[in-house]
Design a protein around this motif. Sequence first.
Motif, PDB file in Angstrom:
ATOM      1  N   THR A 107      -3.145  -8.093  -1.483  1.00 59.73           N
ATOM      2  CA  THR A 107      -3.190  -8.432  -0.259  1.00 59.73           C
ATOM      3  C   THR A 107      -3.322  -6.541  -0.430  1.00 59.73           C
ATOM      4  OG1 THR A 107      -2.631 -10.608  -0.193  1.00 59.73           O
ATOM      5  CG2 THR A 107      -2.444  -8.810   1.869  1.00 59.73           C
ATOM      6  N   LEU A 162      -6.228  -4.123   1.844  1.00 58.67           N
ATOM      7  CA  LEU A 162      -6.002  -3.261   3.364  1.00 58.67           C
ATOM      8  C   LEU A 162      -6.256  -1.873   2.458  1.00 58.67           C
ATOM      9  CD1 LEU A 162      -1.870  -4.416   3.386  1.00 58.67           C
ATOM     10  CD2 LEU A 162      -4.481  -4.761   4.752  1.00 58.67           C
ATOM     11  N   PRO A 182     -10.191  -0.008   6.119  1.00 61.31           N
ATOM     12  CA  PRO A 182      -9.974  -1.107   7.208  1.00 61.31           C
ATOM     13  C   PRO A 182     -10.410  -0.810   8.457  1.00 61.31           C
ATOM     14  CG  PRO A 182      -7.916  -0.666   6.102  1.00 61.31           C
ATOM     15  CD  PRO A 182      -8.237   0.493   5.827  1.00 61.31           C
ATOM     16  N   ARG A 224       3.525 -10.382   4.784  1.00 61.20           N
ATOM     17  CA  ARG A 224       3.009 -10.353   6.085  1.00 61.20           C
ATOM     18  C   ARG A 224       3.380  -8.614   6.720  1.00 61.20           C
ATOM     19  NH1 ARG A 224       3.545 -15.293   5.271  1.00 61.20           N
ATOM     20  NH2 ARG A 224       2.594 -16.824   6.396  1.00 61.20           N
ATOM     21  N   LEU A 231       0.232  -6.650   5.675  1.00 62.55           N
ATOM     22  CA  LEU A 231      -0.505  -6.802   6.672  1.00 62.55           C
ATOM     23  C   LEU A 231      -0.555  -6.566   8.202  1.00 62.55           C
ATOM     24  CD1 LEU A 231      -1.751 -10.314   5.689  1.00 62.55           C
ATOM     25  CD2 LEU A 231      -3.222  -8.455   5.253  1.00 62.55           C
ATOM     26  N   THR A 251      -2.111  -2.095   9.525  1.00 57.04           N
ATOM     27  CA  THR A 251      -2.956  -1.233   9.209  1.00 57.04           C
ATOM     28  C   THR A 251      -3.495  -2.444  10.277  1.00 57.04           C
ATOM     29  OG1 THR A 251      -3.865  -3.156   7.574  1.00 57.04           O
ATOM     30  CG2 THR A 251      -4.158  -0.798   6.749  1.00 57.04           C
ATOM     31  N   PRO A 253      -5.968  -4.650  12.927  1.00 57.53           N
ATOM     32  CA  PRO A 253      -7.064  -5.616  12.441  1.00 57.53           C
ATOM     33  C   PRO A 253      -8.432  -5.484  12.148  1.00 57.53           C
ATOM     34  CG  PRO A 253      -6.368  -6.047  15.120  1.00 57.53           C
ATOM     35  CD  PRO A 253      -5.942  -4.806  14.718  1.00 57.53           C
ATOM     36  N   ARG A 265       1.334  -8.846  17.823  1.00 56.53           N
ATOM     37  CA  ARG A 265       0.978 -10.037  16.349  1.00 56.53           C
ATOM     38  C   ARG A 265       1.478 -10.189  16.035  1.00 56.53           C
ATOM     39  NH1 ARG A 265      -2.736  -6.060  11.648  1.00 56.53           N
ATOM     40  NH2 ARG A 265      -0.978  -4.409  12.458  1.00 56.53           N
ATOM     41  N   TRP A 316      -4.111 -13.574   6.781  1.00 53.05           N
ATOM     42  CA  TRP A 316      -5.307 -12.681   7.348  1.00 53.05           C
ATOM     43  C   TRP A 316      -5.527 -13.563   8.612  1.00 53.05           C
ATOM     44  CZ3 TRP A 316      -6.599  -8.042   5.054  1.00 53.05           C
ATOM     45  CH2 TRP A 316      -6.705  -7.444   4.314  1.00 53.05           C
ATOM     46  N   SER A 375      -2.541 -10.617   9.972  1.00 56.53           N
ATOM     47  CA  SER A 375      -3.259  -8.948  10.341  1.00 56.53           C
ATOM     48  C   SER A 375      -3.902  -9.282  11.664  1.00 56.53           C
ATOM     49  CB  SER A 375      -4.430  -9.034   9.021  1.00 56.53           C
ATOM     50  OG  SER A 375      -5.867  -8.163   9.315  1.00 56.53           O
ATOM     51  N   ASP A 376      -4.865 -10.113  11.728  1.00 54.05           N
ATOM     52  CA  ASP A 376      -5.477 -10.215  13.184  1.00 54.05           C
ATOM     53  C   ASP A 376      -4.872 -10.499  14.434  1.00 54.05           C
ATOM     54  OD1 ASP A 376      -7.803  -8.975  11.627  1.00 54.05           O
ATOM     55  OD2 ASP A 376      -8.500 -10.780  11.389  1.00 54.05           O
TER      56      ASP A 376
END
Length: 454
Positions: free
Chosen positions: A19, A23, A27, A81, A84, A87, A89, A165, A204, A208-209
């Motif tokens: 992971t 990253l 990114p 988590r 992630l 950075t 999204p 997030r 992810w 992340s998103d």
Amino acid sequence: MTKRLCLLSGLGLALLALTVAGLCIDPPAIARGAHVARLGLLVGLLGVSAAVYFGAVFLVQRGNWPRQTVWLVLGIAALLRLALLTTPPMLSTDIYRYVWDGRVQAAGINPYRYIPVDPRLAALRDDTVYPHINRKEYARTIYPPVAEMIFGVAGRLWDSVNGIRLAMLACEALGIAALLWLLPLAGLPRERILIYAWNPLALWSFASDGHVDAIAVGFLGLALLLRARRLDGWAGAALAGAVMAKFLPIVVAPALLRGGRFWRPTLAGLAVILAAYAVYIGAGKHVLGFLPTYGSEEGLDSGSGIWLLAGLGEFTTLPAYAAKLYALGMVLIFGTLAIWLLRRSLPQNDAQRLCQDAGLLAAVTMVAISAHYHWYFAWLALPAVVAPSAALLWLATAPLLLIIGPIPHDRFLWPSLIYLPAAAMLLFDLYRRRSASRRVPPQSGEMSCPLPSR
């Protein structure tokens, strides 16, 4: 035991290393779609992550584990988590619409009323969020009311991408906590929460998103727990909360209505849906946002966005009514499956059967609609914690391949890597379940699995 625990720890650390490596692949360039080769490298790393994840899933289902194993699983999940979150999204811009909708509500404006480019919202624009909003020139928000409520709370508390997030991770934590309570009811050890908590697609998609599907995960987990505890009305209300965040979980409703428990969860769910829409009814007909035209944009109306029809279209010209005929066929198949599940008698403790049925309904639906956004599938990992069928685990992970499309505008060849195996696994699963039900009809009061002794 020590060797197996070390092996599980090693798999968790390998997943964390993969992971972090993902990253490090520039990114910002990936987020802009400016470097296809780097995106391909990221997908390759995620493919290796998926292999590590499957190894961990296989291992955690074998034998007994010491009590502290669940803390190892949750600790690795938390580290994944946190990594992630460091950075921006990378694989979607949807989160910027969430931030915008929260900001609009914080300003006292109904988020369904205006498109982002409307001059009346000009004072809310900035250089950080507004330029990244997709469909801002023509589309009102598409997200249901419960999602909008959470966006609104986040917009008032922390108007930022990380604010959203963290809100999504809080909802995801609700689903994880609910499954931790549900697993002992199903006679299963809590360390099996790994099946969701380490899933790369969920990681992810949410950490992340920040996709809105995390809200559905939270409420769906709560609905499954409440239904297993025979709190039927509350379960219906919780499922409605999931549906009012992402419409797809409505398909698991038959699993909650089995055993003649129909009116209480149905009425509670309808009450939640009506109350949620009532909050935003000031937008009038626009309260559905972009939803009425979404199917056309995604090729669902014409059939061009449906995997099976797209494949048939490669060999012949389909009639104009092909999509409607396909939809009718899928409704009939789903309806037949739902009736079969509703008519089956239940054991006294049916927590495992509940998740098995919910997972089957969800998997059939996702293959039928053949979504081409990877995050649409992440919620399938939740019922897989209790009932990890091959089809469900595959559909909860393999859509990582949809992050990249090597063939422009392809809706068949590349997606076939996902849907062909999934369809085969589903057919086998249905055959096996049907055969098992004929061999051993469940009796009233039968226990579906032993209750835990610890």
